[in-house]
Scaffold this motif. Structure first.
Motif, short mmCIF file in Angstrom:
data_model
loop_
_atom_site.label_atom_id
_atom_site.label_comp_id
_atom_site.label_asym_id
_atom_site.label_seq_id
_atom_site.Cartn_x
_atom_site.Cartn_y
_atom_site.Cartn_z
N ARG A 98 -0.56 0.44 17.14
CA ARG A 98 -1.67 1.30 17.58
C ARG A 98 -2.29 2.05 16.41
N ASN A 99 -1.48 2.45 15.42
CA ASN A 99 -2.03 3.07 14.22
C ASN A 99 -2.97 2.10 13.50
N LEU A 100 -2.57 0.84 13.43
CA LEU A 100 -3.42 -0.16 12.79
C LEU A 100 -4.70 -0.39 13.58
N ASP A 101 -4.58 -0.46 14.90
CA ASP A 101 -5.74 -0.73 15.74
C ASP A 101 -6.70 0.45 15.78
N TYR A 102 -6.21 1.64 15.40
CA TYR A 102 -7.07 2.82 15.40
C TYR A 102 -8.26 2.62 14.47
N ALA A 103 -8.03 1.91 13.35
CA ALA A 103 -9.13 1.67 12.41
C ALA A 103 -10.25 0.89 13.08
N ARG A 104 -9.89 -0.11 13.90
CA ARG A 104 -10.91 -0.89 14.60
C ARG A 104 -11.61 -0.02 15.64
N TRP A 105 -10.82 0.83 16.32
CA TRP A 105 -11.40 1.69 17.36
C TRP A 105 -12.41 2.65 16.76
N PHE A 114 -4.24 7.83 1.26
CA PHE A 114 -3.86 9.11 0.69
C PHE A 114 -2.44 9.06 0.10
N GLN A 115 -2.03 10.17 -0.54
CA GLN A 115 -0.67 10.26 -1.06
C GLN A 115 0.35 10.13 0.06
N ASP A 116 0.10 10.83 1.15
CA ASP A 116 0.96 10.68 2.32
C ASP A 116 0.23 9.79 3.32
N ALA A 117 0.98 9.01 4.06
CA ALA A 117 0.37 7.95 4.87
C ALA A 117 -0.56 8.47 5.96
N ARG A 118 -0.29 9.69 6.47
CA ARG A 118 -1.13 10.30 7.51
C ARG A 118 -1.25 9.40 8.74
N LEU A 119 -0.12 8.86 9.18
CA LEU A 119 -0.09 8.07 10.41
C LEU A 119 0.04 8.99 11.61
N PHE A 120 -0.44 8.55 12.75
CA PHE A 120 -0.31 9.33 13.98
C PHE A 120 1.12 9.19 14.49
N PRO A 121 1.87 10.28 14.57
CA PRO A 121 3.30 10.18 14.90
C PRO A 121 3.57 9.70 16.33
N HIS A 122 2.62 9.91 17.25
CA HIS A 122 2.83 9.54 18.65
C HIS A 122 2.44 8.09 18.94
N MET A 123 1.91 7.40 17.91
CA MET A 123 1.46 6.01 18.10
C MET A 123 2.41 5.05 17.41
N SER A 124 2.54 3.85 17.97
CA SER A 124 3.29 2.79 17.30
C SER A 124 2.52 2.33 16.07
N VAL A 125 3.19 1.56 15.22
CA VAL A 125 2.52 0.99 14.06
C VAL A 125 1.32 0.15 14.48
N GLY A 175 3.52 -7.69 5.18
CA GLY A 175 4.89 -7.86 5.65
C GLY A 175 5.33 -6.81 6.65
N ILE A 176 4.43 -6.41 7.55
CA ILE A 176 4.76 -5.33 8.49
C ILE A 176 4.88 -5.83 9.93
N GLY A 177 4.96 -7.13 10.12
CA GLY A 177 5.13 -7.69 11.46
C GLY A 177 6.32 -7.11 12.20
N PRO A 178 7.51 -7.01 11.55
CA PRO A 178 8.68 -6.47 12.26
C PRO A 178 8.57 -4.98 12.60
N LEU A 179 7.56 -4.31 12.08
CA LEU A 179 7.43 -2.86 12.27
C LEU A 179 6.48 -2.48 13.39
N LEU A 180 5.79 -3.44 14.00
CA LEU A 180 4.66 -3.13 14.87
C LEU A 180 5.01 -2.23 16.04
N LEU A 181 6.21 -2.34 16.58
CA LEU A 181 6.57 -1.56 17.76
C LEU A 181 7.21 -0.22 17.41
N ARG A 182 7.46 0.02 16.14
CA ARG A 182 8.09 1.27 15.73
C ARG A 182 7.06 2.40 15.63
#
Length: 366
Positions: free
Chosen positions: A98-105, A85-96, A124-131
């Motif tokens: 967990r947001n990525l793993d949500y697709a698999r879930w 989407f235009q805005d990323a629509r990430l879950f604010p309470h989840m780390s990067v 190139g988002i490896g350094p962002l995973l825990l944020r």
């Protein structure tokens, strides 16, 4: 003949017009291009199954997603789509991560660390995973959103103006990742935009819309190089040409080979030998009947006038065939008359090196 990756035939009554589109999209990245309100989002929502108002048929390869005659309308969650989407629509309470793993879930797929690591590396988002999302820039959020869409194991990726909310710097950051997605993924992409720069950089195929109708379909060079079609207005008009990097000079300029003609641009990231494509805006081209001398502009392209299109106001657009490809020049009618320009005239197109913005230069679709 290779069957289309996506086949779309839709009819829908909207507020200002009736949507009536028919197109087949091959593999790669297909751009739905047109001005705001032309029906682009209505098409992508129907393909996604978010709107049930449309009539017609949508098929992805051999899988029929909707067929109103048969009363078939697969729910969105059964269409195996990745939606950006235009805005990323990430879950604010989840780390990067967990947001990525949500697709698999959501898809109930087994964990696949190899696929996960491949997507993380590509974006190139490896350094962002825990944020968490509140610690990410707009461009970083969109990269994570792209990764989440990919990890849903989609058969089709839909992107609805994914760069519209970003500033120019963040857009330049994200565009190369969409190029990689286009070139390195086997998943077809349907991408909505009204920005000519994004079309020039990304499109394998362009489907141009106006008032709910398909008015042009072809490559980026064919559609953007058509002076009769300017959904972004005259100032967005321009041509797309392909070139190869010849060398990088010590003064910060990169020399390209465009059909045998040299082109000098501010330094580009590609290496010597790499192919790229670039957009030259019509308003940045000057025409001369003789080869110019003693001027600061470094790029001079000889060519022959293929067409002159007079506008309703004081302007005109001249289409020029050069060894580099089709080039457009936006002039005044007064200049056309004073230079006695006509179809078949030999002229020289002059382009300032700094007139080609870095965002207008990218790799061609493979």
């Amino acid at each position: 003949m290779t069957p289309p990756a996506l086949s779309v035939h839709l009819r829908q009554a909207l507020a200002n017009f009736t949507l009536a589109v028919d197109f087949n999209a091959p593999a790669g990245l297909t751009v739905l291009f047109g001005a705001s309100g032309s029906g682009k989002t209505s098409v992508i929502d129907a393909v996604a199954g978010l709107s049930r108002a449309a009539m017609g048929r949508v098929a992805l390869g051999d899988q029929v997603l909707m067929d109103s005659k048969l009363g078939l309308h697969l729910p969105t969650h059964q269409r195996q789509l990745g939606y950006i989407f235009q805005d990323a629509r990430l879950f604010p309470h989840m780390s990067v991560e967990r947001n990525l793993d949500y697709a698999r879930w959501v898809t109930r797929a087994p964990k696949d660390r190899v696929a996960f690591d491949r997507v993380v590396d590509m974006l190139g988002i490896g350094p962002l995973l825990l944020r968490r999302p509140n610690r990410l820039s707009g461009g970083e959020k969109q990269r994570v959103a792209i990764g989440r869409a990919l990890l849903a194991r989609p058969k089709l990726i839909l992107a609805d103006e994914p760069l519209a909310a970003l500033d120019d710097a963040r857009k330049s950051e994200i565009l190369p990742y969409f190029e990689r997605l286009r070139d390195e993924s086997d998943v077809p992409i349907l991408y909505v935009t009204h920005a000519a720069t994004e079309v020039a950089r990304l499109a394998t195929t362009v489907v141009a819309l106006d008032a709910g109708q398909v008015i042009r379909q072809g490559t980026a060079a064919e559609v953007l190089g058509d002076p009769s079609f300017a959904p972004g207005g005259d100032r967005a008009m321009g041509a797309v040409i392909e070139a190869r990097v010849r060398t990088h000079h010590d003064d910060g300029l990169t020399e390209l080979d465009a059909g045998g003609l040299p082109l000098l641009l501010p330094h580009v990231a590609q290496s010597p030998g790499d192919r790229l494509r670039l957009r030259i805006a019509a308003q940045d081209v000057i025409l001369s009947k003789t080869r110019p001398e003693g001027m600061s502009a470094l790029n001079i392209l000889p060519g022959t006038i293929a067409d002159i299109r007079m506008g309703d106001g004081p302007g005109a657009v001249v289409s020029l065939d050069t060894a580099a490809g089709r080039v457009l020049a936006r002039l005044t009618k007064r200049s056309v008359h004073s230079l006695e320009l006509r179809q078949g005239s030999d002229v020289f197109a002059v382009v300032k090196s700094v007139a080609v913005a870095p965002g207008d230069v990218g790799g061609p679709a493979r």
